[in-house]
Design a protein around this motif. Sequence first.
Motif, PDB file in Angstrom:
ATOM      1  N   LEU A 413     -26.459   7.103 147.370  1.00 31.28           N
ATOM      2  CA  LEU A 413     -27.739   7.585 146.853  1.00 31.28           C
ATOM      3  C   LEU A 413     -28.235   8.830 147.580  1.00 31.28           C
ATOM      4  O   LEU A 413     -29.121   9.521 147.064  1.00 31.28           O
ATOM      5  CB  LEU A 413     -28.800   6.476 146.956  1.00 31.28           C
ATOM      6  CG  LEU A 413     -28.593   5.278 146.021  1.00 31.28           C
ATOM      7  CD1 LEU A 413     -29.708   4.252 146.217  1.00 31.28           C
ATOM      8  CD2 LEU A 413     -28.552   5.724 144.561  1.00 31.28           C
ATOM      9  N   GLN A 418     -27.415  11.869 142.411  1.00 27.27           N
ATOM     10  CA  GLN A 418     -27.032  10.469 142.308  1.00 27.27           C
ATOM     11  C   GLN A 418     -28.294   9.630 142.171  1.00 27.27           C
ATOM     12  O   GLN A 418     -29.200   9.730 142.981  1.00 27.27           O
ATOM     13  CB  GLN A 418     -26.237  10.025 143.549  1.00 27.27           C
ATOM     14  CG  GLN A 418     -24.907  10.717 143.717  1.00 27.27           C
ATOM     15  CD  GLN A 418     -23.921  10.350 142.635  1.00 27.27           C
ATOM     16  OE1 GLN A 418     -23.970   9.245 142.076  1.00 27.27           O
ATOM     17  NE2 GLN A 418     -23.020  11.272 142.314  1.00 27.27           N
ATOM     18  N   ARG A 419     -28.318   8.803 141.127  1.00 29.75           N
ATOM     19  CA  ARG A 419     -29.478   7.949 140.875  1.00 29.75           C
ATOM     20  C   ARG A 419     -29.050   6.494 140.890  1.00 29.75           C
ATOM     21  O   ARG A 419     -27.944   6.151 140.469  1.00 29.75           O
ATOM     22  CB  ARG A 419     -30.114   8.281 139.525  1.00 29.75           C
ATOM     23  CG  ARG A 419     -30.789   9.644 139.496  1.00 29.75           C
ATOM     24  CD  ARG A 419     -31.396   9.942 138.155  1.00 29.75           C
ATOM     25  NE  ARG A 419     -30.389  10.083 137.113  1.00 29.75           N
ATOM     26  CZ  ARG A 419     -30.638  10.471 135.874  1.00 29.75           C
ATOM     27  NH1 ARG A 419     -31.880  10.761 135.524  1.00 29.75           N
ATOM     28  NH2 ARG A 419     -29.674  10.572 134.994  1.00 29.75           N
ATOM     29  N   GLY A 420     -29.939   5.639 141.397  1.00 32.74           N
ATOM     30  CA  GLY A 420     -29.659   4.219 141.427  1.00 32.74           C
ATOM     31  C   GLY A 420     -29.817   3.566 140.063  1.00 32.74           C
ATOM     32  O   GLY A 420     -30.235   4.181 139.073  1.00 32.74           O
ATOM     33  N   GLY A 432     -32.200  12.840 140.668  1.00 30.25           N
ATOM     34  CA  GLY A 432     -31.243  12.391 141.674  1.00 30.25           C
ATOM     35  C   GLY A 432     -31.171  13.290 142.886  1.00 30.25           C
ATOM     36  O   GLY A 432     -30.181  13.254 143.619  1.00 30.25           O
TER      37      GLY A 432
END
Length: 472
Positions: A413, A418-420, A432
């Motif tokens: 993350l 990058q996204r959860g 992200g």
Amino acid sequence: MRMPVQPASLRQFVLLSFFMALIPLGVLLWQSHSALSDVSRYAIAEAESSVANVRRAENMQKLVNDIERSVLQFSILKTDALSQLAATHLNNYQQNLGSVCLNLAQPVLCAQQQKQLELLFDSYLHESNEELSPILQKIRQQQVQLTQVIWALLEQRLQQQQVYAEEAQSHLAWQTVALVVLTLLMVLWASARITAPVKMLDTMIRSIGQASHHFPHDKVDGPRELTELGEQLRWLASRLQQLEALRLILLRHASHELKTPLSSIREGCALLSEQLVGPLNVQQMEVVSLLNGSADRLSVLTEQLLDYNKLLQQAKPEFDWHDSETLLQNCFNDHALSLQQREQKIVLDCQLPRIYTDSMLFRRILDNLINNAQAYGAEGSNVWVNLRQHDKFMLLDVANNGTPIPAELRAKLFEPFQRGKAPRFDAVQGSGLGLSIVADCARLLGGLAEIIDVNYADVCIQVRLPLVEDAV
């Protein structure tokens, strides 16, 4: 353009250096073998000479006894056989005496013994026992002296042999030290020839990785592979500079070109929402609401991208002392409206009154953490903010209740874009970049960011920064 004389390859250079380092070792082995051979030959020669002298001394002592016995017997029996035997013993003794006296530095003693032998040789045929006894006794005494001189010479030669061996050993030791030093110098020279271009390449790589780098203009001088790698890095740096310039131009144009139509869209949507240009039905109001949400989302994404670009351009933090309460409260005040809409409350535990940091980077960390807690936290829950000291570090914890983050996704993350999997509870879909900005700011401040487990919240992001104690 290729050079007329290409430098040696790394393999050739290593092999050449290895063989050059072996040359002094080969010389050392040859010198050791030569010195050992000389000592061995000298020892063998001295041993043979000493053994020959000892044997001659023993033989001469035996011949003295034989001469005395044969002369005394002849003086009594007067036979030709005894006369011939005595003459033979005297001749043998004279031959041994001549060989021994060549190696002895006793000319007087040898001359006296020779004189006594000649006297005995001339008189044993005519003289009686009483007249021959003093001559034989004198020969026996001088033979004892000769034997003592031979043994003294043997001891002297043993001492000389020991001195010669010690000198050879000392000479070999100095040669060993000199050749080892020479080998060490050659190894250092060869290692410098390899490490110097490697350090140059490391400097090039580090300069490429810096935000505002000054690429070295000196060419890499060394093995062919490292020289070619340096030229490739130089080309890569030039290419990256071109791409960086294009990226900055693109971002400047994009931000300028996007803001104008985006402002127009938002103003138009606001006019439609307020029905200033005419009444709208329910379906039209729903479409306008969607347009407003999309415009707001586009505005937030644009600001995040520009903020991330500014972070990448910041080369060196500007540290100073700041009041912790003021720094934190200013951030909380900016997020008060969004927190109020979701009925979230800040619970602050500040144990450090003053901190030494870059206020802009620290504020970016706190802004993104608060925004993350507000977006993913449960409605009506608390957002815990703790600032405390642990060992030689300053810890900033921002925690909230919500969907826990699996351990296998936590490190990922902090990478850009990058996204959860947890859903956001606000109206904006994230890009992200929030946690990535947090991690990059923490690295610029000499720390790190990570997701930890706490017993009072479902999610906690901790930023660990170096602590500088207030000297005031």
